[in-house]
Design an enzyme around this catalytic site. Structure first.
Site, PDB file in Angstrom:
ATOM      1  N   TYR A  52       0.837  -1.177   0.006  1.00 50.65           N
ATOM      2  CA  TYR A  52       0.047  -0.045   0.043  1.00 50.65           C
ATOM      3  C   TYR A  52       0.832   1.358   0.037  1.00 50.65           C
ATOM      4  CZ  TYR A  52      -3.680  -3.368   1.500  1.00 50.65           C
ATOM      5  OH  TYR A  52      -4.340  -4.536   1.379  1.00 50.65           O
ATOM      6  N   HIS A 111       0.274 -12.092   0.563  1.00 52.47           N
ATOM      7  CA  HIS A 111      -0.871 -11.113  -0.073  1.00 52.47           C
ATOM      8  C   HIS A 111      -1.701 -11.766  -1.321  1.00 52.47           C
ATOM      9  CE1 HIS A 111      -1.658  -6.527  -0.346  1.00 52.47           C
ATOM     10  NE2 HIS A 111      -2.961  -7.190  -0.734  1.00 52.47           N
ATOM     11  N   SER A 140      -3.816 -14.644   1.849  1.00 51.77           N
ATOM     12  CA  SER A 140      -4.880 -13.775   1.170  1.00 51.77           C
ATOM     13  C   SER A 140      -5.140 -14.343  -0.534  1.00 51.77           C
ATOM     14  CB  SER A 140      -4.306 -12.379   1.347  1.00 51.77           C
ATOM     15  OG  SER A 140      -5.373 -11.402   0.909  1.00 51.77           O
TER      16      SER A 140
HETATM   17  N1  NAP Z   1      -5.896  -8.692   0.701  1.00 56.53           N
HETATM   18  C1  NAP Z   1      -6.076  -8.011  -0.380  1.00 56.53           C
HETATM   19  O1  NAP Z   1      -5.762  -8.390  -1.402  1.00 56.53           O
HETATM   20  C2  NAP Z   1      -6.714  -6.755  -0.259  1.00 56.53           C
HETATM   21  C3  NAP Z   1      -7.337  -6.059  -1.195  1.00 56.53           C
HETATM   22  C4  NAP Z   1      -8.181  -5.021  -1.157  1.00 56.53           C
HETATM   23  C5  NAP Z   1      -8.196  -4.506   0.125  1.00 56.53           C
HETATM   24  N2  NAP Z   1      -7.739  -4.967   1.456  1.00 56.53           N
HETATM   25  C6  NAP Z   1      -7.917  -4.629   2.485  1.00 56.53           C
HETATM   26  O2  NAP Z   1      -9.258  -4.264   3.254  1.00 56.53           O
HETATM   27  C7  NAP Z   1      -9.558  -2.775   3.255  1.00 56.53           C
HETATM   28  C8  NAP Z   1     -10.718  -2.551   2.636  1.00 56.53           C
HETATM   29  O3  NAP Z   1     -11.277  -2.839   1.377  1.00 56.53           O
HETATM   30  P1  NAP Z   1     -11.311  -1.615   0.468  1.00 56.53           P
HETATM   31  O4  NAP Z   1     -10.578  -0.436   0.818  1.00 56.53           O
HETATM   32  O5  NAP Z   1     -11.005  -2.328  -1.080  1.00 56.53           O
HETATM   33  O6  NAP Z   1     -12.909  -1.342   0.297  1.00 56.53           O
HETATM   34  P2  NAP Z   1     -13.952  -1.122   1.373  1.00 56.53           P
HETATM   35  O7  NAP Z   1     -13.516  -0.985   2.557  1.00 56.53           O
HETATM   36  O8  NAP Z   1     -15.416  -1.909   0.933  1.00 56.53           O
HETATM   37  O9  NAP Z   1     -14.349   0.465   0.831  1.00 56.53           O
HETATM   38  C9  NAP Z   1     -13.468   1.550   0.968  1.00 56.53           C
HETATM   39  C10 NAP Z   1     -14.037   2.915   0.514  1.00 56.53           C
HETATM   40  O10 NAP Z   1     -15.437   2.984   1.044  1.00 56.53           O
HETATM   41  C11 NAP Z   1     -15.695   4.200   1.473  1.00 56.53           C
HETATM   42  N3  NAP Z   1     -16.308   4.076   2.845  1.00 56.53           N
HETATM   43  C12 NAP Z   1     -15.934   3.572   3.934  1.00 56.53           C
HETATM   44  N4  NAP Z   1     -16.679   3.656   4.868  1.00 56.53           N
HETATM   45  C13 NAP Z   1     -17.656   4.131   4.470  1.00 56.53           C
HETATM   46  C14 NAP Z   1     -19.126   4.746   4.867  1.00 56.53           C
HETATM   47  N5  NAP Z   1     -19.434   4.444   6.242  1.00 56.53           N
HETATM   48  N6  NAP Z   1     -20.003   5.698   4.404  1.00 56.53           N
HETATM   49  C15 NAP Z   1     -19.497   6.036   3.113  1.00 56.53           C
HETATM   50  N7  NAP Z   1     -18.537   5.452   2.255  1.00 56.53           N
HETATM   51  C16 NAP Z   1     -17.512   4.734   3.172  1.00 56.53           C
HETATM   52  C17 NAP Z   1     -14.295   4.933   1.595  1.00 56.53           C
HETATM   53  O11 NAP Z   1     -14.354   6.171   1.438  1.00 56.53           O
HETATM   54  P3  NAP Z   1     -13.811   7.359   2.558  1.00 56.53           P
HETATM   55  O12 NAP Z   1     -12.407   7.153   2.940  1.00 56.53           O
HETATM   56  O13 NAP Z   1     -13.956   8.590   2.003  1.00 56.53           O
HETATM   57  O14 NAP Z   1     -14.710   7.224   3.814  1.00 56.53           O
HETATM   58  C18 NAP Z   1     -13.618   4.029   0.626  1.00 56.53           C
HETATM   59  O15 NAP Z   1     -13.631   4.750  -0.630  1.00 56.53           O
HETATM   60  C19 NAP Z   1      -8.438  -2.370   2.374  1.00 56.53           C
HETATM   61  O16 NAP Z   1      -8.050  -0.851   2.855  1.00 56.53           O
HETATM   62  C20 NAP Z   1      -7.245  -3.094   2.745  1.00 56.53           C
HETATM   63  O17 NAP Z   1      -6.589  -2.901   4.249  1.00 56.53           O
HETATM   64  C21 NAP Z   1      -6.989  -6.225   1.408  1.00 56.53           C
END
Ligand code: NAP
Length: 282
Positions: A52, A111, A140
């Site tokens: 990241y 990952h 993952s």
């Molecule tokens: N292992 C892997 O391969 C992998 C892949 C992807 C992600 N991840 C991990 O999983 C975490 C979460 O996944 P993600 O970031 O892909 O997606 P997510 O958490 O489903 O979505 C994040 C997005 O949603 C918005 N958001 C979050 N809560 C909100 C709420 N209550 N109301 C309105 N908007 C909201 C955020 O915007 P704002 O910041 O503007 O609130 C951001 O743009 C990542 O940050 C990472 O740590 C792991």
């Protein structure tokens, strides 16, 4: 607040994601405030990765947690596939520990699968666990066939968790993966739990059926999405928000109990899978 137990550590079922955080210096204070708001609301897990922002998310987390007692945190980081070898993994983990400002992480994940033989990666993950640079290791973006292969390796069943994409709009893992993991006592970490708006073309947060259920609980649609994810046994959700109010709101969703009728509404709008689907990844 629901909890999940990973390698003997019980943690609240909603933690904090950090992808895309730490990239923009002008947002640093707000992002640190968002992490603090999530922790103050009861979160313990922070999910990050060397990938990241090429370490910038870990550096941001390190700044955010410098005054937080270590026992109030459960830190997850991840090694890139190209670094998941005998020769490179320890250097990667050392760099992550330095950026985070800690002596060990709680969980170190492979990952996603790359070219290094799985046996070599697992042996090194286990060695780094034995020498105390991580309390536990996991994987993952593994599907059932990957996990079956992993379980054939001598240390494979020592994996402590698998982290995959899972949200109301992407339910493929329910067909067989969640059951496999439950049978093998392998907790599931759900990434993109609110559908990664902004990165994926999902509109779960404005879906009329999700909003209908939200109204019943005087909650937001996003809170319902999270309550739904963590209503599955031994599933941890790691939503990412850079907004302190939303980070708090997300963590508090762990207190919402969905009713059977709520589930009917959500299942009708987003049916459970009836066949094996390819694993969704981001
Ligand atoms: N292992 C892997 O391969 C992998 C892949 C992807 C992600 N991840 C991990 O999983 C975490 C979460 O996944 P993600 O970031 O892909 O997606 P997510 O958490 O489903 O979505 C994040 C997005 O949603 C918005 N958001 C979050 N809560 C909100 C709420 N209550 N109301 C309105 N908007 C909201 C955020 O915007 P704002 O910041 O503007 O609130 C951001 O743009 C990542 O940050 C990472 O740590 C792991």
């Amino acid at each position: 607040m629901q909890t999940v137990t990973i390698a003997g550590s019980e943690v609240p079922a909603i933690g904090l994601g950090t992808w895309n955080m730490g990239d923009e210096p002008s947002l640093q204070t707000q992002e640190i405030n968002a992490i603090h708001a999530g922790l103050a609301a009861g979160a313990k897990v922070i999910d990050t990765a060397e990938m990241y922002g090429s370490g910038r998310a870990e550096t941001l987390v390190g700044k955010a947690i410098k005054d937080v007692p270590r026992d109030q945190l459960y830190l997850i980081s991840k090694v890139l596939p190209t670094n998941a070898s005998k020769n490179r993994m320890e250097r990667s983990l050392d760099a992550s520990l330095k950026r985070l400002g800690v002596d060990e992480v709680d969980l170190y994940l492979y990952h996603w699968r790359g070219q290094i033989p799985l046996s070599e990666t697992v042996a090194e993950l286990q060695r780094l666990t034995t020498i105390g640079k991580t309390k536990a290791w996991g994987i993952s973006n593994f599907d059932v066939t990957d996990l079956e292969e992993l379980w054939q390796l001598p240390d494979g069943p020592k994996a402590a968790a698998n982290e995959d994409l899972f949200n109301l709009g992407s339910r493929g893992v329910e067909y067989s993966l969640l059951g496999w993991q439950a049978d093998h006592h392998l907790p599931f970490i759900a990434y993109s739990p609110v559908g990664a708006p902004g990165q994926l073309d999902t509109h779960l947060g404005s879906d009329p059926d999700v909003l209908k259920v939200a109204k019943r609980h005087q909650a937001t649609a996003y809170q319902i999405l999270l309550a739904w994810v963590v209503s599955h046994q031994q599933v941890l959700a790691i939503p990412q928000s850079s907004n302190p109010d939303l980070a708090k709101e997300n963590v508090l969703a762990g207190d919402i109990q969905l009713t059977a009728d709520d589930r009917r509404v959500l299942d009708k709008a987003y049916p459970a899978p009836t066949e094996k689907l390819p694993l969704d990844v981001l």
